[in-house]
Design a protein around this motif. Structure first.
Motif, PDB file in Angstrom:
ATOM      1  N   ILE A 106       8.580  37.673  29.566  1.00 45.99           N
ATOM      2  CA  ILE A 106       8.868  36.789  28.567  1.00 45.99           C
ATOM      3  C   ILE A 106       9.580  37.586  27.431  1.00 45.99           C
ATOM      4  O   ILE A 106       8.991  38.798  27.093  1.00 45.99           O
ATOM      5  N   ARG A 107      10.614  37.189  26.886  1.00 49.16           N
ATOM      6  CA  ARG A 107      11.274  37.731  25.726  1.00 49.16           C
ATOM      7  C   ARG A 107      11.491  36.771  24.598  1.00 49.16           C
ATOM      8  O   ARG A 107      12.254  35.777  24.820  1.00 49.16           O
ATOM      9  N   ILE A 108      11.151  36.903  23.305  1.00 46.62           N
ATOM     10  CA  ILE A 108      11.166  35.929  22.211  1.00 46.62           C
ATOM     11  C   ILE A 108      12.088  36.817  21.126  1.00 46.62           C
ATOM     12  O   ILE A 108      11.806  37.918  20.848  1.00 46.62           O
ATOM     13  N   GLU A 109      13.210  36.354  20.717  1.00 50.48           N
ATOM     14  CA  GLU A 109      14.073  37.078  19.594  1.00 50.48           C
ATOM     15  C   GLU A 109      14.307  35.823  18.569  1.00 50.48           C
ATOM     16  O   GLU A 109      14.381  34.534  18.702  1.00 50.48           O
ATOM     17  N   ALA A 110      14.428  36.523  17.555  1.00 51.02           N
ATOM     18  CA  ALA A 110      14.418  35.709  16.103  1.00 51.02           C
ATOM     19  C   ALA A 110      15.421  36.634  15.343  1.00 51.02           C
ATOM     20  O   ALA A 110      15.482  37.671  15.181  1.00 51.02           O
ATOM     21  N   ALA A 111      16.353  35.698  14.305  1.00 48.20           N
ATOM     22  CA  ALA A 111      17.096  36.281  13.447  1.00 48.20           C
ATOM     23  C   ALA A 111      16.260  37.152  12.412  1.00 48.20           C
ATOM     24  O   ALA A 111      16.841  38.223  11.920  1.00 48.20           O
ATOM     25  N   GLN A 112      15.382  36.543  11.837  1.00 53.41           N
ATOM     26  CA  GLN A 112      14.704  37.219  10.984  1.00 53.41           C
ATOM     27  C   GLN A 112      13.071  37.795  11.374  1.00 53.41           C
ATOM     28  O   GLN A 112      12.686  37.209  12.542  1.00 53.41           O
ATOM     29  N   PRO A 113      12.647  38.853  10.891  1.00 54.06           N
ATOM     30  CA  PRO A 113      11.222  39.288  11.454  1.00 54.06           C
ATOM     31  C   PRO A 113      10.124  38.341  11.606  1.00 54.06           C
ATOM     32  O   PRO A 113      10.123  37.390  10.350  1.00 54.06           O
ATOM     33  N   MET A 114       9.602  38.208  12.498  1.00 50.93           N
ATOM     34  CA  MET A 114       8.467  37.394  12.722  1.00 50.93           C
ATOM     35  C   MET A 114       6.869  38.063  12.415  1.00 50.93           C
ATOM     36  O   MET A 114       6.769  39.005  13.402  1.00 50.93           O
ATOM     37  N   PRO A 115       6.180  37.678  11.649  1.00 49.60           N
ATOM     38  CA  PRO A 115       4.677  38.322  11.419  1.00 49.60           C
ATOM     39  C   PRO A 115       3.871  38.123  12.805  1.00 49.60           C
ATOM     40  O   PRO A 115       4.290  36.585  13.409  1.00 49.60           O
ATOM     41  N   LEU A 116       3.278  38.624  13.037  1.00 52.40           N
ATOM     42  CA  LEU A 116       2.485  38.525  14.263  1.00 52.40           C
ATOM     43  C   LEU A 116       0.681  39.271  14.202  1.00 52.40           C
ATOM     44  O   LEU A 116       0.918  40.300  13.462  1.00 52.40           O
ATOM     45  N   LEU A 117       0.087  38.568  14.913  1.00 56.03           N
ATOM     46  CA  LEU A 117      -1.387  39.226  14.941  1.00 56.03           C
ATOM     47  C   LEU A 117      -1.539  39.412  16.473  1.00 56.03           C
ATOM     48  O   LEU A 117      -1.261  38.589  17.247  1.00 56.03           O
ATOM     49  N   ILE A 118      -2.005  40.668  16.879  1.00 55.73           N
ATOM     50  CA  ILE A 118      -2.222  40.636  18.232  1.00 55.73           C
ATOM     51  C   ILE A 118      -3.874  40.965  18.431  1.00 55.73           C
ATOM     52  O   ILE A 118      -4.403  42.042  17.859  1.00 55.73           O
ATOM     53  N   ASP A 119      -4.623  40.026  19.220  1.00 58.12           N
ATOM     54  CA  ASP A 119      -6.059  40.087  19.115  1.00 58.12           C
ATOM     55  C   ASP A 119      -6.459  40.130  17.551  1.00 58.12           C
ATOM     56  O   ASP A 119      -7.708  40.805  17.205  1.00 58.12           O
ATOM     57  N   GLY A 120      -6.172  39.318  16.921  1.00 54.69           N
ATOM     58  CA  GLY A 120      -6.758  39.227  15.491  1.00 54.69           C
ATOM     59  C   GLY A 120      -6.120  40.530  14.495  1.00 54.69           C
ATOM     60  O   GLY A 120      -6.537  40.177  13.319  1.00 54.69           O
ATOM     61  N   GLU A 121      -5.605  41.487  15.065  1.00 54.12           N
ATOM     62  CA  GLU A 121      -4.849  42.525  14.169  1.00 54.12           C
ATOM     63  C   GLU A 121      -3.431  42.452  13.657  1.00 54.12           C
ATOM     64  O   GLU A 121      -2.553  42.359  14.433  1.00 54.12           O
ATOM     65  N   PRO A 122      -3.355  42.356  12.409  1.00 55.87           N
ATOM     66  CA  PRO A 122      -1.946  42.351  11.931  1.00 55.87           C
ATOM     67  C   PRO A 122      -1.105  43.516  12.415  1.00 55.87           C
ATOM     68  O   PRO A 122      -1.395  44.510  12.296  1.00 55.87           O
ATOM     69  N   GLN A 123       0.068  42.911  12.736  1.00 59.68           N
ATOM     70  CA  GLN A 123       1.114  43.760  13.226  1.00 59.68           C
ATOM     71  C   GLN A 123       2.293  43.983  12.537  1.00 59.68           C
ATOM     72  O   GLN A 123       2.600  42.957  11.735  1.00 59.68           O
ATOM     73  N   PRO A 124       3.178  44.886  12.111  1.00 58.70           N
ATOM     74  CA  PRO A 124       4.426  44.806  11.420  1.00 58.70           C
ATOM     75  C   PRO A 124       5.176  43.781  12.245  1.00 58.70           C
ATOM     76  O   PRO A 124       5.477  43.666  13.434  1.00 58.70           O
ATOM     77  N   ALA A 125       6.117  43.097  11.053  1.00 56.31           N
ATOM     78  CA  ALA A 125       7.158  42.047  11.666  1.00 56.31           C
ATOM     79  C   ALA A 125       7.981  42.470  12.547  1.00 56.31           C
ATOM     80  O   ALA A 125       8.515  43.560  12.419  1.00 56.31           O
ATOM     81  N   THR A 126       8.334  41.493  13.461  1.00 59.25           N
ATOM     82  CA  THR A 126       9.248  42.165  14.477  1.00 59.25           C
ATOM     83  C   THR A 126      10.273  41.005  14.782  1.00 59.25           C
ATOM     84  O   THR A 126       9.907  39.710  14.765  1.00 59.25           O
TER      85      THR A 126
END
Length: 273
Positions: free
Chosen positions: A221-241
């Motif tokens: 699966i691939r998800i793309e957006a024009a603006q960076p998307m904030p995300l949490l991985i297993d509850g840990e904040p990650q840089p927006a992508t």
């Protein structure tokens, strides 16, 4: 002779509250499991280094939450280690999916040390900044038009989506006071599920079962957006992508839990083994 076991406590889990278990766990181990060491590391790097020297199939009991498991995944997978969980973090969604959240820490520790293990799936995610494994779920704050591909095929979204959850394990209800009925996401079903914020399934089969012939390309699966998307991985904040690529590694890790049919953790009440 059975492979040895090691208990690793994350003293920083649950905002440091897990550190309060250090003395009780040490006393319990001295009485019920003499010879099983209790380790505690000051950093993720130190904890991974301790795991890296262990023999394959060593049983590692992690005392912490989803973030603890997430941080240890590289060492666990590389070393071929087996895992038991004692939920003691702010987020324990993987433990909940394995029905370990209803046990007190003594029952969970007993189960983690002695219960059989079986394979569970692990996710692999690539962002603009990094490549990481995940055990439970990835939360994406979309709130903008998204482009979605499944196995290189563009998929049209039927409606706007504000938030997405890419799930390898059952997430908690979006509204705990009025939880919606959703099908459980099993951590060993060789499937990756995509849910929107109210937890309505957008697709139930994003990745093919592990039984597919090895020569067949894995679905991704691939998800793309024009603006960076904030995300949490297993509850840990990650840089927006702006881009997320995800795939499943079916059966990549051996863990204890309710997915093992030979033992029901809810029946564990005797802590004198």
């Amino acid at each position: 002779m059975a492979p040895p076991a090691v208990v690793l406590l994350n003293p920083l889990a649950a905002l440091g509250r897990a550190g309060e278990l250090r003395r009780p766990v040490a006393d319990w181990l001295a009485h019920h499991a003499p010879g099983v060491p209790l380790l505690s590391a000051a950093s993720v790097t130190e904890a991974r280094a301790r795991l890296s020297i262990l023999a394959p199939r060593t049983r590692i009991v992690l005392i912490g939450g989803d973030g603890t498991l997430h941080a240890m995944l590289p060492a666990l997978l590389k070393g071929g280690l087996r895992v038991g969980l004692v939920p003691a973090g702010r987020r324990n969604e993987v433990a909940c999916s394995l029905h370990l959240d209803q046990l007190d820490w003594r029952q969970a520790l007993l189960h983690a040390l002695h219960a059989p293990t079986a394979a569970v799936d692990i996710g692999l995610i690539e962002t603009d900044a990094t490549v990481l494994h995940f055990a439970g779920l990835v939360r994406v704050e979309a709130d903008q038009p998204l482009s979605l591909w499944i196995d290189q095929h563009r998929v049209a979204l039927a409606r706007p989506v504000l938030r997405l959850r890419l799930c390898n394990a059952t997430p908690p209800p979006a509204d705990r006071d009025a939880p919606e009925r959703i099908a459980p996401v099993l951590i060993d079903d060789a499937l990756l599920h995509l849910l929107d914020e109210p937890q309505r399934p957008l697709w139930q089969r994003l990745l093919h079962p592990a039984a597919q012939p090895p020569a067949r390309p894995a679905l991704r699966i691939r998800i793309e957006a024009a603006q960076p998307m904030p995300l949490l991985i297993d509850g840990e904040p990650q840089p927006a992508t702006r881009q997320i690529r995800a795939e499943l590694l079916p059966g990549a890790l051996q863990m204890t839990g309710s997915h093992v049919p030979t033992l029901d953790p809810h029946r564990l009440s005797d802590t004198t083994w």
